[in-house]
Design an enzyme around this catalytic site. Structure first.
Site, PDB file in Angstrom:
ATOM      1  N   LYS A 218      28.687 -63.021 -16.107  1.00  0.00           N
ATOM      2  CA  LYS A 218      28.093 -63.893 -15.082  1.00  0.00           C
ATOM      3  C   LYS A 218      26.834 -64.490 -15.713  1.00  0.00           C
ATOM      4  O   LYS A 218      25.723 -63.984 -15.560  1.00  0.00           O
ATOM      5  CB  LYS A 218      27.783 -63.084 -13.821  1.00  0.00           C
ATOM      6  CG  LYS A 218      27.379 -63.942 -12.640  1.00  0.00           C
ATOM      7  CD  LYS A 218      27.356 -63.126 -11.362  1.00  0.00           C
ATOM      8  CE  LYS A 218      26.666 -63.858 -10.214  1.00  0.00           C
ATOM      9  NZ  LYS A 218      27.296 -65.111  -9.813  1.00  0.00           N
TER      10      LYS A 218
HETATM   11  N1  PMP Z   1      33.416 -66.389  -9.048  1.00  0.00           N
HETATM   12  C1  PMP Z   1      32.260 -66.989  -9.381  1.00  0.00           C
HETATM   13  C2  PMP Z   1      32.280 -68.087 -10.380  1.00  0.00           C
HETATM   14  C3  PMP Z   1      31.056 -66.568  -8.795  1.00  0.00           C
HETATM   15  O1  PMP Z   1      29.907 -67.163  -9.113  1.00  0.00           O
HETATM   16  C4  PMP Z   1      31.082 -65.529  -7.847  1.00  0.00           C
HETATM   17  C5  PMP Z   1      29.803 -65.066  -7.219  1.00  0.00           C
HETATM   18  N2  PMP Z   1      29.174 -64.076  -7.973  1.00  0.00           N
HETATM   19  C6  PMP Z   1      32.306 -64.938  -7.530  1.00  0.00           C
HETATM   20  C7  PMP Z   1      33.459 -65.388  -8.160  1.00  0.00           C
HETATM   21  C8  PMP Z   1      32.399 -63.796  -6.558  1.00  0.00           C
HETATM   22  O2  PMP Z   1      31.822 -62.641  -7.120  1.00  0.00           O
HETATM   23  P1  PMP Z   1      31.136 -61.525  -6.213  1.00  0.00           P
HETATM   24  O3  PMP Z   1      32.113 -61.166  -5.166  1.00  0.00           O
HETATM   25  O4  PMP Z   1      30.835 -60.426  -7.155  1.00  0.00           O
HETATM   26  O5  PMP Z   1      29.905 -62.143  -5.641  1.00  0.00           O
END
Ligand code: PMP
Length: 312
Positions: A155
């Site tokens: 991320k």
């Molecule tokens: N995909 C992307 C590209 C994101 O930025 C996020 C947000 N973090 C998610 C999926 C969902 O991840 P999470 O459930 O861990 O927030």
């Protein structure tokens, strides 16, 4: 929505005033996008407040750093404690928490190794990410990151240049969000959400190999669905499955569980939120808000005088 400043931000082990958490314009991250970060929610509970899946988020931060050879000089436990300290220092719940590790002020070249790693943790009040009852979305003309280019499991700040293109295109064309395909034309994810669909009672979501982030809400929904006895398939999803699905929804820390009403102006079934989406969302919010037992051990309590849920 403009950010609402709080009192303190955690920086490399100390709580500093919000307004002092600044960077030099020549910091490596400003030029080359060299950051890894997290987005986490803290929910109000009948007795106080709790952070949702804190260790999983901080482990993903460590993993993102590892992929980029950006060793973070704190253990998982120390990072989790730092998040709790920040929330308790600011006394705000519900809130959104943004830990970020970045390459700071050091050398100017692309090689990041001469630029120090700085870690910040901020938290602030934040409500719904995708407003309204259900979302009208499009399939983006932009693809998600190709394998072996930008690692989708990290991320990283730089990945969000791609997300910004997806989101701006959707916005320009009158949609609230875009769903991107991977380089092979298979469904990947939204600009900041994972995507799920239901067809004939089976829940589908693309596997991580389709360039999707390993969403923690995605994992929570998969866990909830399995416990509800639903058939769950992590398998490649062709674009047209979106149009003929009975139900489609986004998951994410910001988006939580957001039903999708239409895709490219094609209604999902009759356009109403489906029963399986409702069941999963209900279970998710009941656990997050402490209305049902925390049977998967997802909550880390924090000591704050919880305020009313933010709805803006
Ligand atoms: N995909 C992307 C590209 C994101 O930025 C996020 C947000 N973090 C998610 C999926 C969902 O991840 P999470 O459930 O861990 O927030």
């Amino acid at each position: 929505m403009p950010i609402q400043p709080t009192s303190k931000i955690w920086h490399n082990g100390n709580l500093i005033p919000w307004e002092n958490a600044t960077l030099h314009v020549m910091s490596h991250v400003v030029h080359y996008g060299s950051s890894v970060f997290e987005g986490i929610r803290c929910y109000t509970q009948p007795q106080g407040a709790a952070v949702f899946r804190l260790p999983e988020h901080m482990q993903r931060l460590l993993d993102s750093g590892k992929i980029y050879r950006m060793a973070l000089p704190y253990s998982l436990d120390e990072l989790c404690a730092a998040v709790v300290d920040t929330i308790e220092a600011n006394g705000i719940a519900p809130c959104y928490i943004r830990p970020i590790a970045l390459r700071g002020y050091g050398e100017v070249g692309v090689n990041p190794k001469g630029s120090p790693v700085e870690i910040y943790i901020a938290n602030y009040p934040w409500g719904k990410y995708i407003g309204g009852e259900a979302a009208d979305v499009c399939v983006s003309s932009w693809n998600r990151l190709a394998p072996n280019t930008m690692p989708a499991l990290a991320k990283a700040g730089a990945n969000y240049m791609n997300s910004q293109l997806i989101r701006m295109e959707a916005d320009t064309n009158g949609y609230v969000e875009g769903i991107a395909l991977d380089v092979n034309g298979l469904v990947s994810e939204g600009s900041g959400e994972n995507v799920f669909l239901v067809r004939n009672g089976v829940l589908y979501t693309p596997p991580l190999a389709n360039s999707a982030l390993s969403g923690i809400t995605r994992d929570s929904v998969l866990t909830i669905a399995r416990h509800l006895g639903l058939a769950v398939m992590e398998q490649p999803v062709p674009r047209e499955m979106l149009y003929i699905a009975d139900e489609v929804f986004f998951t994410g820390t910001a988006a939580e569980v957001t039903p999708i009403r239409s895709i490219d102006r094609i209604l999902v079934a009759d356009g109403k939120t489906g029963e399986i989406t409702k069941k999963i969302a209900d279970e998710f919010f009941s656990i997050a808000n402490g209305l049902k037992p925390d049977r998967f051990g997802w909550l880390t309590p924090v000591k704050v005088n919880a305020t009313e849920p933010v709805t803006a």
